[in-house]
Design an enzyme around this catalytic site. Sequence first.
Site, PDB file in Angstrom:
ATOM      1  N   TYR A 138       0.799  -1.225   0.000  1.00 37.94           N
ATOM      2  CA  TYR A 138       0.000   0.000   0.000  1.00 37.94           C
ATOM      3  C   TYR A 138       0.834   1.278   0.000  1.00 37.94           C
ATOM      4  O   TYR A 138       0.299   2.371  -0.118  1.00 37.94           O
ATOM      5  CB  TYR A 138      -0.990   0.002   1.175  1.00 37.94           C
ATOM      6  N   GLU A 224      -8.781 -27.396  10.833  1.00 47.19           N
ATOM      7  CA  GLU A 224      -8.783 -26.783   9.508  1.00 47.19           C
ATOM      8  C   GLU A 224      -9.647 -25.529   9.448  1.00 47.19           C
ATOM      9  O   GLU A 224      -9.226 -24.502   8.909  1.00 47.19           O
ATOM     10  CB  GLU A 224      -9.277 -27.793   8.463  1.00 47.19           C
ATOM     11  N   ASP A 283     -10.864 -31.868   7.064  1.00 44.38           N
ATOM     12  CA  ASP A 283     -11.857 -32.574   6.262  1.00 44.38           C
ATOM     13  C   ASP A 283     -11.233 -33.793   5.597  1.00 44.38           C
ATOM     14  O   ASP A 283     -10.044 -33.790   5.257  1.00 44.38           O
ATOM     15  CB  ASP A 283     -12.425 -31.660   5.165  1.00 44.38           C
TER      16      ASP A 283
END
Length: 402
Positions: A138, A224, A283
């Site tokens: 930035y 996760e 997962d």
Amino acid sequence: MAYMQSPNFFHCIEQHQMTLQKTMRKMEDQSPGAQGIIQENVTSPQVLAAIEKIVQGVLESLSRNEAPILTVENRSKWTNIEFNSMVGLQMVKNCPTRKVRSGCPKSTQRFALTMKILSVIYKLVQTDSYATKRDIYYENVQLYGSQSVVDNIVTDISCMLKIPRGRLHILSTSKGCLAGDLIFMEEDGTRVDCSGNSSGVLVPSNVERITNMRTCARFVLIIEKDATFQRLLDDDFCRKSGPCILITLLFYWQGKGVPDLNTRLFTRKLWDTFHIPIFTLVDADPHGIEIMCIYKYGSVSMSFEAHNLTVPSIAWLGLLPSDIERLNIPCQALIPLSALDQRKLLSLQKRPYVSCQPLWKKELEIMTSRNMKAEIQALTSLSPNYLTRVYLPNKLQYGGWI
């Protein structure tokens, strides 16, 4: 609940910890003083000298009327990476390099931006100040074009100089969150108690300068998704099945779940400090397994700093593909593998570390044969609190990890 008060609840975890410590001592005896490619204890004057050496090389090329060239190790190919069971994925010695040429139209801008960011780093180190990669971007959005350009160049510079990013005084915005039995001191003297916040606390941006870490935790659980993390906190998991430390990534949808540098550094710091077992809950899909592999064995792009980022002792607690059939999770809670999932799964099966993990290999084969995946939330199809009241306690008590 009975399992919470069982006197032998932590027996398997304690046995696992003893095995890990025994293995660690054996490896240390076999490879005393083993070090990575990166310089560990580099001082600020040494960082400045390394940058000055790069600049001097550029000036010498110009004095000879030659177009300056920057040389960076090529970490984009698996052929340039080797697997070491003690470290994970690391860059090979004498790794092939690629050239960033100032005289080539395709790389002129890359060369100029690299020199620009080197000057920013020099000033930060010289003034003992810090900036995030986002701060750098930035400062001149039009110049850099995108945040990923800054991110990649900073990583290249760290590799080129063989100096950890923290020693370059460049920090990453933390995406990790912590909870549980852990107290530490931040660099400004702030005392952080991770047990006193109902939604967890952010991983500090300057992990290297954390001090006075204290815990009574028996294990660390990397989760996760932050939604699952929050569910465990809401169900008071840390008290009922702990003491323990929980780690997750916030803003899962933004970063696609890929572990950020600070969270990986912090996980490694926990292991180096306490040597307690670390488990993962992801997962049962290729992407979740990839996340676990990054924590455990590292990534190709950061292979030059593997010694600081990987924890090869991490174990896979769940959700295992074999759990799907063992627990009779209903078909309507499962999801077919997409074409992208299938490609990722095939890629995972070819990874060098899978061959030394026969149990992992079997789990991947199960997923391949069934062509189905399951999210952690699929356990709610068995009962709303199955994850925290049955699945995790049983896994932890009876050693259900691989």
